[in-house]
Design a protein around this motif. Structure first.
Motif, PDB file in Angstrom:
ATOM      1  N   THR A   5      11.158  11.191  -4.783  1.00  0.00           N
ATOM      2  CA  THR A   5      10.836  10.926  -3.493  1.00  0.00           C
ATOM      3  C   THR A   5      10.351   9.455  -3.288  1.00  0.00           C
ATOM      4  OG1 THR A   5      10.003  13.130  -3.282  1.00  0.00           O
ATOM      5  CG2 THR A   5       9.272  11.837  -1.319  1.00  0.00           C
ATOM      6  N   GLN A   6       9.309   9.020  -3.910  1.00  0.00           N
ATOM      7  CA  GLN A   6       8.893   7.628  -3.958  1.00  0.00           C
ATOM      8  C   GLN A   6      10.046   6.502  -4.035  1.00  0.00           C
ATOM      9  OE1 GLN A   6       5.494   6.596  -6.212  1.00  0.00           O
ATOM     10  NE2 GLN A   6       4.737   5.397  -4.751  1.00  0.00           N
ATOM     11  N   LEU A   7      10.874   6.725  -4.866  1.00  0.00           N
ATOM     12  CA  LEU A   7      11.608   5.879  -5.187  1.00  0.00           C
ATOM     13  C   LEU A   7      12.952   5.608  -3.945  1.00  0.00           C
ATOM     14  CD1 LEU A   7      12.715   6.513  -9.061  1.00  0.00           C
ATOM     15  CD2 LEU A   7      11.497   4.476  -8.222  1.00  0.00           C
ATOM     16  N   SER A   8      13.099   6.626  -3.429  1.00  0.00           N
ATOM     17  CA  SER A   8      13.873   6.844  -2.271  1.00  0.00           C
ATOM     18  C   SER A   8      13.172   6.113  -1.336  1.00  0.00           C
ATOM     19  CB  SER A   8      14.339   8.249  -1.978  1.00  0.00           C
ATOM     20  OG  SER A   8      15.040   8.317  -1.015  1.00  0.00           O
ATOM     21  N   ARG A   9      11.907   6.360  -0.835  1.00  0.00           N
ATOM     22  CA  ARG A   9      11.124   5.879   0.247  1.00  0.00           C
ATOM     23  C   ARG A   9      11.369   4.481  -0.125  1.00  0.00           C
ATOM     24  NH1 ARG A   9       6.917   8.734  -0.388  1.00  0.00           N
ATOM     25  NH2 ARG A   9       5.447   7.053  -1.580  1.00  0.00           N
ATOM     26  N   LEU A  10      10.795   3.886  -1.088  1.00  0.00           N
ATOM     27  CA  LEU A  10      11.173   2.454  -1.374  1.00  0.00           C
ATOM     28  C   LEU A  10      12.291   1.634  -1.205  1.00  0.00           C
ATOM     29  CD1 LEU A  10       8.171   2.455  -3.981  1.00  0.00           C
ATOM     30  CD2 LEU A  10       8.261   1.564  -1.872  1.00  0.00           C
ATOM     31  N   GLY A  11      13.437   2.470  -1.080  1.00  0.00           N
ATOM     32  CA  GLY A  11      14.782   2.064  -0.977  1.00  0.00           C
ATOM     33  C   GLY A  11      15.530   1.965  -2.267  1.00  0.00           C
ATOM     34  N   LEU A  12      15.226   2.313  -3.511  1.00  0.00           N
ATOM     35  CA  LEU A  12      15.779   2.179  -4.637  1.00  0.00           C
ATOM     36  C   LEU A  12      17.341   2.573  -4.734  1.00  0.00           C
ATOM     37  CD1 LEU A  12      15.563   1.136  -7.594  1.00  0.00           C
ATOM     38  CD2 LEU A  12      15.025   3.485  -8.341  1.00  0.00           C
ATOM     39  N   PHE A  13      17.603   3.645  -3.851  1.00  0.00           N
ATOM     40  CA  PHE A  13      18.980   4.203  -4.188  1.00  0.00           C
ATOM     41  C   PHE A  13      19.873   3.849  -3.019  1.00  0.00           C
ATOM     42  CE2 PHE A  13      16.165   7.953  -5.718  1.00  0.00           C
ATOM     43  CZ  PHE A  13      16.487   7.445  -7.101  1.00  0.00           C
ATOM     44  N   ASP A  14      19.425   2.966  -2.210  1.00  0.00           N
ATOM     45  CA  ASP A  14      20.238   2.227  -1.061  1.00  0.00           C
ATOM     46  C   ASP A  14      20.492   1.059  -0.934  1.00  0.00           C
ATOM     47  OD1 ASP A  14      18.440   4.014   1.459  1.00  0.00           O
ATOM     48  OD2 ASP A  14      17.786   2.390   0.189  1.00  0.00           O
ATOM     49  N   ALA A  15      19.318   0.350  -1.789  1.00  0.00           N
ATOM     50  CA  ALA A  15      19.040  -1.075  -1.313  1.00  0.00           C
ATOM     51  C   ALA A  15      20.219  -1.868  -2.172  1.00  0.00           C
ATOM     52  CB  ALA A  15      17.845  -1.653  -1.998  1.00  0.00           C
ATOM     53  N   LYS A  16      20.736  -3.034  -1.521  1.00  0.00           N
ATOM     54  CA  LYS A  16      21.735  -4.028  -1.850  1.00  0.00           C
ATOM     55  C   LYS A  16      21.119  -5.202  -2.446  1.00  0.00           C
ATOM     56  CE  LYS A  16      24.871  -0.847  -1.081  1.00  0.00           C
ATOM     57  NZ  LYS A  16      25.625   0.225  -2.015  1.00  0.00           N
ATOM     58  N   VAL A  17      20.858  -5.521  -3.692  1.00  0.00           N
ATOM     59  CA  VAL A  17      20.243  -6.660  -3.881  1.00  0.00           C
ATOM     60  C   VAL A  17      20.993  -7.455  -5.193  1.00  0.00           C
ATOM     61  CG1 VAL A  17      17.974  -5.577  -3.550  1.00  0.00           C
ATOM     62  CG2 VAL A  17      18.664  -5.266  -5.800  1.00  0.00           C
ATOM     63  N   PRO A  18      20.721  -8.399  -5.325  1.00  0.00           N
ATOM     64  CA  PRO A  18      21.576  -9.351  -6.395  1.00  0.00           C
ATOM     65  C   PRO A  18      21.030  -8.972  -7.824  1.00  0.00           C
ATOM     66  CG  PRO A  18      20.420 -10.790  -4.538  1.00  0.00           C
ATOM     67  CD  PRO A  18      19.885  -9.558  -4.478  1.00  0.00           C
ATOM     68  N   ARG A  19      21.632  -9.538  -8.533  1.00  0.00           N
ATOM     69  CA  ARG A  19      21.187  -9.564 -10.002  1.00  0.00           C
ATOM     70  C   ARG A  19      20.465 -10.657 -10.705  1.00  0.00           C
ATOM     71  NH1 ARG A  19      23.733  -5.061 -12.460  1.00  0.00           N
ATOM     72  NH2 ARG A  19      25.655  -4.328 -11.281  1.00  0.00           N
ATOM     73  N   TYR A  20      20.518 -11.720  -9.700  1.00  0.00           N
ATOM     74  CA  TYR A  20      19.708 -12.962  -9.890  1.00  0.00           C
ATOM     75  C   TYR A  20      19.877 -13.564 -11.198  1.00  0.00           C
ATOM     76  CZ  TYR A  20      17.155 -11.819  -5.704  1.00  0.00           C
ATOM     77  OH  TYR A  20      17.004 -11.892  -4.253  1.00  0.00           O
ATOM     78  N   THR A  21      21.189 -13.759 -11.379  1.00  0.00           N
ATOM     79  CA  THR A  21      21.637 -14.622 -12.568  1.00  0.00           C
ATOM     80  C   THR A  21      21.471 -16.328 -12.073  1.00  0.00           C
ATOM     81  OG1 THR A  21      23.996 -14.389 -11.937  1.00  0.00           O
ATOM     82  CG2 THR A  21      22.921 -13.051 -13.627  1.00  0.00           C
ATOM     83  N   SER A  22      21.119 -16.450 -10.904  1.00  0.00           N
ATOM     84  CA  SER A  22      20.689 -17.549 -10.511  1.00  0.00           C
ATOM     85  C   SER A  22      19.975 -17.592  -9.288  1.00  0.00           C
ATOM     86  CB  SER A  22      22.053 -18.411 -10.013  1.00  0.00           C
ATOM     87  OG  SER A  22      22.767 -17.771  -8.773  1.00  0.00           O
ATOM     88  N   TYR A  23      19.469 -18.729  -8.758  1.00  0.00           N
ATOM     89  CA  TYR A  23      18.502 -18.575  -7.450  1.00  0.00           C
ATOM     90  C   TYR A  23      18.867 -20.008  -6.850  1.00  0.00           C
ATOM     91  CZ  TYR A  23      15.410 -18.692  -3.663  1.00  0.00           C
ATOM     92  OH  TYR A  23      14.933 -18.816  -2.284  1.00  0.00           O
ATOM     93  N   PRO A  24      19.656 -20.247  -5.372  1.00  0.00           N
ATOM     94  CA  PRO A  24      19.825 -19.122  -4.849  1.00  0.00           C
ATOM     95  C   PRO A  24      21.080 -18.498  -5.363  1.00  0.00           C
ATOM     96  CG  PRO A  24      20.353 -21.220  -3.957  1.00  0.00           C
ATOM     97  CD  PRO A  24      19.667 -21.448  -4.945  1.00  0.00           C
ATOM     98  N   THR A  25      21.475 -17.270  -5.053  1.00  0.00           N
ATOM     99  CA  THR A  25      22.797 -16.575  -5.496  1.00  0.00           C
ATOM    100  C   THR A  25      24.152 -17.244  -5.172  1.00  0.00           C
ATOM    101  OG1 THR A  25      22.657 -14.959  -3.749  1.00  0.00           O
ATOM    102  CG2 THR A  25      21.442 -14.373  -5.846  1.00  0.00           C
ATOM    103  N   ALA A  26      25.237 -17.018  -5.820  1.00  0.00           N
ATOM    104  CA  ALA A  26      26.414 -17.674  -5.681  1.00  0.00           C
ATOM    105  C   ALA A  26      26.868 -17.592  -4.284  1.00  0.00           C
ATOM    106  CB  ALA A  26      27.442 -17.307  -6.546  1.00  0.00           C
ATOM    107  N   PRO A  27      26.772 -16.518  -3.424  1.00  0.00           N
ATOM    108  CA  PRO A  27      27.081 -16.358  -2.144  1.00  0.00           C
ATOM    109  C   PRO A  27      26.768 -17.555  -1.168  1.00  0.00           C
ATOM    110  CG  PRO A  27      26.860 -14.117  -3.023  1.00  0.00           C
ATOM    111  CD  PRO A  27      26.255 -15.230  -3.939  1.00  0.00           C
TER     112      PRO A  27
END
Length: 451
Positions: A5-27
């Protein structure tokens, strides 16, 4: 914290986030960085320094459906041989710009399938690299090896050329899963490849597996991990499969209705994670595992763990130069990326110009934020003292940023006078937490899911 419930509320299951192998990311790279910048940044390196070198081979005998990398299939060796000649020409151009005394701390061949090359092509490429820059003491030469595309003769050349780390792609040993992702690779084929690698005295073995694949269950990933552990790999990357068929058209062949749900993906990851931990592997960052005497495990203990386009590394070189189509380089001044299309890359090199088409020159607080994100991804903590000493960060601004981030995650983080810390219970959220330190517009980039 660790409730669905808490993981879902914090957005873990639907967030789209980078893997951060760089910053800024390639896009977020743009066309302002050119081949002229790339050449200038190389010339500006110190004499007698060390660099890392990455060579990209984008060809595969057969395209796996799960893969979202920039690769192309080939039925003949003629385009591969022509590409290797272009790579050698690019190496010659690099040699004319490198300062005197430059040595290699790391050499990595990736793809695609670098082991698609014939022994003769491999030897020619190794010889050319050695003409450009010798290995530094303790250097590492690693190659991505497809067990379906390797034999004694090619391994003889690689081992004779100094390869001391081999990386094998496994994905999953289950036959139904292999069929669903277009990657047939039996356990016995993989075991034979490992035996050939070990027989040549190659000191270190990496392996990649995926979770979140179609038809994957806890029982199936358990069996795959146990089979993989029978090879005694020195380090393992446990990556989440990113289903992005709008970007990688070949993924449209994968049955989306057979993919696990986000909560099931988390279960798959946790199942594999526990198995590696039970077998004595150290957890490295968010998705790697290493034997206690492996360089990554030692780097984690000593605070030297870093992150780059190859993932986690113990390489201390500040410069990574990528050659080949789509390769990305990192310099103290910024990032430079070669043309993604093989044709455009080849045309530039044949004209005597570097193939850089995009990149990013660091500005503003880029380096500060890059280091904060790297700290989180590697060590799960941010040390304020380092940021103040090395980047001139304002302690009060850091404290305010930590407080805002902690509030965003419902007080799950630890904030002290020393900095910010992600406790073990909150680490599934690490990439989402890192995103809070990213100043770039997330809407401009497409990223994989958080789990």
């Amino acid at each position: 914290m660790n409730t669905r419930t808490q993981l879902s509320r914090l957005g873990l299951f639907d967030a789209k986030v980078p893997r951060y192998t760089s910053y800024p990311t390639a896009p977020h790279f743009g066309a302002a960085v050119t081949g002229g910048d790339f050449a200038s940044w190389i010339r500006g390196l110190p004499e007698n320094g060390t660099i890392s070198l990455y060579l990209h081979v984008p060809f595969c005998r057969k395209l796996c459906w799960f893969c979202a990398c920039r690769t192309q299939g080939t039925a003949t060796m003629s385009p591969v041989a022509a590409y290797v000649e272009t790579l050698k020409a690019e190496l010659d151009m690099l040699a004319t710009h490198l300062p005197a005394g430059t040595r290699l701390s790391r050499l990595h061949w990736g793809g695609g399938t670098p082991t698609l090359l014939t022994p003769e092509l491999m030897q020619g490429l190794i010889d050319k690299v050695r003409q450009v820059a010798p290995f530094a003491e303790g250097a590492e030469f690693s190659v991505e090896i497809d067990p379906n595309e390797i034999d004694e003769a090619r391994l003889d050349v690689l081992a004779g050329g100094g390869m001391n780390r081999a990386s094998i792609g496994v994905q999953d040993f289950d036959e139904q899963i292999q069929e669903a992702i277009g990657r047939p690779q039996g356990f016995e084929i993989t075991r034979r490849a490992v035996e050939m690698i070990r027989a040549r005295g190659v000191a270190s073995l990496n392996a990649d597996i995926l979770y979140g694949l179609p038809h994957q269950t806890r029982a199936r990933i358990t069996e795959t991990v146990q089979k993989l552990l029978s090879f005694a790999p020195d380090r393992v990357a446990l990556y989440g499969y990113a289903h992005v068929p709008w970007m990688a058209k070949r993924q449209q062949l994968i049955p989306s209705d057979a993919l696990p749900t986000p909560p099931e993906r988390l279960e798959l990851f946790e199942t594999a994670r526990r198995l590696f931990a039970w077998d004595g592997y150290a957890e490295i960052g968010i998705d790697h595992f290493a034997a206690p005497d492996d360089g990554l495990a030692i780097a984690r203990k000593t605070g030297r763990l870093r992150r780059n386009f190859q993932g986690y590394t113990d390489d201390g070189a500040e410069v990574l130069i990528g050659l080949g189509a789509s390769s990305i380089s990192r310099f103290p001044q910024g990032y430079a990326q070669n043309a993604p299309a093989t044709s455009a890359y080849t045309a530039a090199i044949r004209e005597g110009s570097f193939a850089t088409t995009r990149g990013h020159a660091f500005a503003g607080d880029d380096l500060l934020r890059a280091r904060m994100i790297e700290m989180l991804m590697c060590d799960f903590r941010i040390h304020s003292d380092e940021l103040v000493a090395d980047y001139g960060a304002d302690p009060s601004e850091l404290a305010a940023l930590y407080a805002r981030t902690n509030a965003r995650f419902e007080g799950l983080l630890e904030v002290t006078g020393e900095g910010l810390y992600i406790p073990a219970s909150a680490r599934p959220l690490t990439r989402m937490i890192a995103r809070e330190f990213d100043a770039y517009d997330m809407s401009k980039a497409r990223h994989s899911s958080a789990v």
